[in-house]
Motif scaffolding. Structure first.
Motif, PDB file in Angstrom:
ATOM      1  N   CYS A 136      64.389  35.731  95.308  1.00 35.35           N
ATOM      2  CA  CYS A 136      65.247  36.619  94.517  1.00 35.35           C
ATOM      3  C   CYS A 136      64.808  38.053  94.761  1.00 35.35           C
ATOM      4  N   CYS A 190      63.318  39.790  91.671  1.00 34.47           N
ATOM      5  CA  CYS A 190      61.980  39.258  91.363  1.00 34.47           C
ATOM      6  C   CYS A 190      60.959  39.856  92.317  1.00 34.47           C
ATOM      7  N   HIS A 232      70.147  38.198  89.788  1.00 35.47           N
ATOM      8  CA  HIS A 232      69.099  38.439  88.780  1.00 35.47           C
ATOM      9  C   HIS A 232      69.719  39.477  87.851  1.00 35.47           C
ATOM     10  N   HIS A 241      63.194  36.127  85.171  1.00 32.67           N
ATOM     11  CA  HIS A 241      64.409  35.859  85.956  1.00 32.67           C
ATOM     12  C   HIS A 241      65.482  35.231  85.086  1.00 32.67           C
TER      13      HIS A 241
HETATM   14 ZN    ZN Z   1      64.915  37.104  89.969  1.00 34.47          ZN
END
Ligand code: ZN
Ligand code: AMP
Length: 112
Positions: A3, A6, A96, A45
């Motif tokens: 991600c 992230c 996200h 997340h």
């Molecule tokens: Zn994420």
């Protein structure tokens, strides 16, 4: 997890930070759509606004508590717009949860 946000949160990918604390990160959008364009993300997340629930909504509330301060830190003095895209029809491109803060100039009255 693969991600992008992230990775930005954990420092694997650099960002131009506006504000950070233990729960959230705010950074400048790489492809600004207004004179000032900041993204605010929860460090936890959450995939999108469609995934907000009783357990994680405190992170969202916290983001909104901090948005005025983040806008001010980014140099926004005369109002701002907050947008979140959720899912395919919205053209969400990073899965996200993130809130766009747009300002620094008079924005168009309508978004489409
Ligand atoms: Zn994420
Ligand atoms: P959305 O289309 O609502 O999912 O918004 C994703 C936003 O992330 C877009 O406005 C992108 O310009 C922005 N973005 C993508 N990669 C980066 C990055 N590495 N750093 C900052 N912003 C990014």
């Amino acid at each position: 997890m693969d991600c992008l946000f992230c990775k930005i949160v954990n420092g694997q990918i650099p960002s131009n930070k506006v504000y950070e604390d233990e729960r959230i990160l705010a950074f400048y959008d790489i492809n600004p759509e207004a004179k000032i364009h900041v993204l605010v993300v929860p460090k936890a997340h959450i995939e999108s606004a469609s995934e907000i629930n009783q357990t994680n909504s405190n992170e969202v509330a916290y983001i909104f508590e901090k948005i005025p301060q983040i806008a001010s830190l980014a140099g926004i003095t005369n109002g701002f717009r907050v947008i979140t895209n959720s899912g395919l029809d919205s053209c969400q491109s990073v899965m996200h949860l993130h809130f766009h803060i747009l300002g620094g100039e008079k924005l168009p009255e309508h978004i489409r």
